[in-house]
Design a protein around this motif. Structure first.
Motif: not given
Length: 61
Positions: A1-15
């Protein structure tokens, strides 16, 4: 699965292991990565901007 070019706030908070309220606090203080506001009001962060922002934090720590 390719990496998303745009991240959600949820993605950033999880990371980062932070809460959404912490992210929005950082954003209000201009300490968060630059966001894109979509027409529906949702926020996204370009992966390249997020990685640049993370790299800039390395010097501060």
């Amino acid at each position: 699965m390719p990496r998303a070019e745009k991240l959600t706030i949820a993605d950033i908070c999880e990371d980062l292991g932070i809460s959404r309220s912490t992210f929005y606090d950082w954003r209000a203080k201009h300490r968060a990565p630059k966001c894109i506001t979509l027409p529906n009001g949702s926020l996204r962060v370009r992966r390249s901007e997020y990685e640049r922002w993370l790299a800039s934090r390395e010097d501060i720590a």
